[in-house]
Design an enzyme around this catalytic site. Structure first.
Site, PDB file in Angstrom:
ATOM      1  CG  ASP A 106      -2.209   0.648   1.111  1.00 23.66           C
ATOM      2  OD1 ASP A 106      -2.442   1.246   0.054  1.00 23.66           O
ATOM      3  OD2 ASP A 106      -3.017   0.619   2.068  1.00 23.66           O
ATOM      4  CG  HIS A 107      -1.167   5.009   0.656  1.00 16.88           C
ATOM      5  ND1 HIS A 107      -1.512   6.073  -0.142  1.00 16.88           N
ATOM      6  CD2 HIS A 107      -2.320   4.376   0.960  1.00 16.88           C
ATOM      7  CE1 HIS A 107      -2.809   6.082  -0.314  1.00 16.88           C
ATOM      8  NE2 HIS A 107      -3.335   5.062   0.336  1.00 16.88           N
ATOM      9  CD  GLU A 179      -4.842   3.198   4.428  1.00 17.73           C
ATOM     10  OE1 GLU A 179      -5.927   2.616   4.401  1.00 17.73           O
ATOM     11  OE2 GLU A 179      -4.152   3.399   3.428  1.00 17.73           O
ATOM     12  CG  HIS A 225      -7.165   6.679   3.399  1.00 16.31           C
ATOM     13  ND1 HIS A 225      -6.143   7.463   2.970  1.00 16.31           N
ATOM     14  CD2 HIS A 225      -7.217   5.617   2.564  1.00 16.31           C
ATOM     15  CE1 HIS A 225      -5.584   6.903   1.903  1.00 16.31           C
ATOM     16  NE2 HIS A 225      -6.214   5.784   1.643  1.00 16.31           N
ATOM     17  CG  HIS A 263      -6.568   4.206  -2.236  1.00 15.23           C
ATOM     18  ND1 HIS A 263      -5.506   3.978  -1.402  1.00 15.23           N
ATOM     19  CD2 HIS A 263      -6.217   3.701  -3.443  1.00 15.23           C
ATOM     20  CE1 HIS A 263      -4.544   3.377  -2.076  1.00 15.23           C
ATOM     21  NE2 HIS A 263      -4.944   3.199  -3.326  1.00 15.23           N
ATOM     22  CG  ASN A 285      -7.068  -0.024  -1.463  1.00 13.70           C
ATOM     23  OD1 ASN A 285      -7.066  -0.888  -2.336  1.00 13.70           O
ATOM     24  ND2 ASN A 285      -6.078   0.818  -1.289  1.00 13.70           N
TER      25      ASN A 285
HETATM   26 ZN   LIG Z   1      -5.198   4.401   0.412  1.00 13.30          ZN
END
Ligand SMILES: [Zn+2]
Length: 378
Positions: A106-107, A179, A225, A263, A285
């Site tokens: 992820d990110h 997040e 998020h 997301h 996600n």
């Molecule tokens: Zn994300």
């Protein structure tokens, strides 16, 4: 459509591409669930197996660090080796669950470019040994930086990944909410133009990256998020449609040329999810909802059996509490919480992923791929 044959296990390269295209043409999204250890990764695979669905499993950098263990002093090394450990876990076990698993990270913002590069060092070694990559894809999120830097770095990293049959997920525009401390610039209630990706930026990304390798785009269309109270999230999926149309017109491609990622999916309205999926979203996600799904039954169990978490043996009547405080007891309750939650996730497992039922059965019977008219309109 592709003729790659999919077998249960971790899918990469052509197999990954087949899953992405099958989702897009079949009108469903694959859930991408964040995991942090063996309990969560096993629960997610069990949930996918129960739903006859394929699944995307992903780790954030801190999730990867937790996977390796907080006891490793070199935090950076732990983030790399935890990611390696999680991928190896999936390579070893996914086949036994009878499902296809996409492994993803992820990110990763600018400060985490070295994390991506270190995972690619490991990935190259793995590729040399096994003829396939360790991860199906990584995300590089430089959406907080100027677009030329963002895309330049994405191109540089994708050059390296393409040689390993890997895909890159990029981000254009800023997903609101928080997040792992990333993307925390969301101003609640404000109509922040940064929360909406510009189609021209998406076109620029396509022009640069499409000739290099396989990539997907996390576009911002008001998604955030975390979970907020209703009304704070104003999803505008038409932004996705506009980006697809611009690329399609400019390059004369077929429908929905971009592979899009949603997301901040927790707590979204079903109708907006369905609309976004129609515009080429293949990956959705999910993190916050499954965290609560794990912890809630554990908390309830502790509340219902408070003495078992204070005494090995009851001080009054001598009852042994071993079967309550054995960590397997309450960790399994957490796993079951995740499994139950993923069966009814709005718009994803509840009805969209059910469309993969035929497909996965075909895979298990060794018929190869997979998407035909029979998967539509279920
Ligand atoms: Zn994300």
């Amino acid at each position: 459509m592709s003729d790659a044959t999919l077998k249960p296990g971790v899918v990469t390269g052509e197999g990954y591409n087949t899953l992405v295209n099958a989702a897009k043409s079949g009108g469903y999204a694959l859930p991408a669930v964040n995991v942090t250890g063996t309990n969560t990764i096993n629960a997610v695979m069990e949930a996918a197996a129960n739903a006859n669905s394929d699944i995307i499993i992903q780790l954030s950098n801190s999730g990867a660090q937790f996977y390796a263990g907080r006891g490793i002093e070199d935090g950076f090394k732990a983030k790399v080796m935890g990611a390696v450990a999680a991928a190896q876990h999936a390579h070893l076990l996914a086949g036994y669950y009878g499902i296809c698993v996409v492994m993803h990270t992820d990110h990763a913002n600018k400060a985490l470019i070295p994390w991506i590069e270190a995972m690619l060092d490991e990935g190259e070694q793995y590729y040399e040994k096994h003829g396939k990559p360790l991860y199906s894809s990584h995300m590089l999120d430089l959406s907080a930086d100027p677009i030329d830097f963002n895309l330049g770095e994405c191109a540089r990293i994708l050059e390296r990944m393409a040689k390993l049959d890997m895909s890159l997920e990029i981000e254009l525009g800023v997903t609101g909410g928080e997040e792992d401390g990333i993307g925390s610039g969301f101003d609640e209630g404000a109509d922040n133009s940064k929360l909406y990706t510009q189609p021209e930026d998406v076109l620029q990304a396509y022009d640069l990256l499409n000739p290099i390798g396989h990539f997907s785009v996390a576009a911002s269309f008001g998604n955030v998020h975390g979970v907020y109270k209703p009304g704070n999230v104003k999803l505008r999926p038409e932004i996705l449609k506009n980006s697809q149309s611009l690329v399609q017109k400019t390059h004369g491609t077929g429908d929905n040329p971009l592979h899009l990622v949603f997301h901040g999916g927790s707590g979204s309205e079903k109708a907006k999810i369905t609309e976004a999926v129609g515009y080429g979203v293949f990956k959705m996600n999910i993190d916050t909802d499954t965290q609560f799904a794990f912890s809630q039954p554990v908390g309830q169990f502790v509340n219902e059996n408070p003495k078992a978490f204070q005494y090995q043996v009851d001080p009054q009547d001598g009852t042994p509490y071993k079967k309550f405080y054995d960590p397997r007891k309450y960790l399994r309750l957490g796993e079951e919480g995740i499994i139950a939650r993923l069966q009814v996730f709005p718009g994803v497992v509840e009805f969209l992923v059910r469309r993969t039922v035929f497909r996965v059965h075909l895979v298990q019977k060794g018929f190869g791929v997979l998407v035909d008219e029979s998967t539509h309109g279920l």
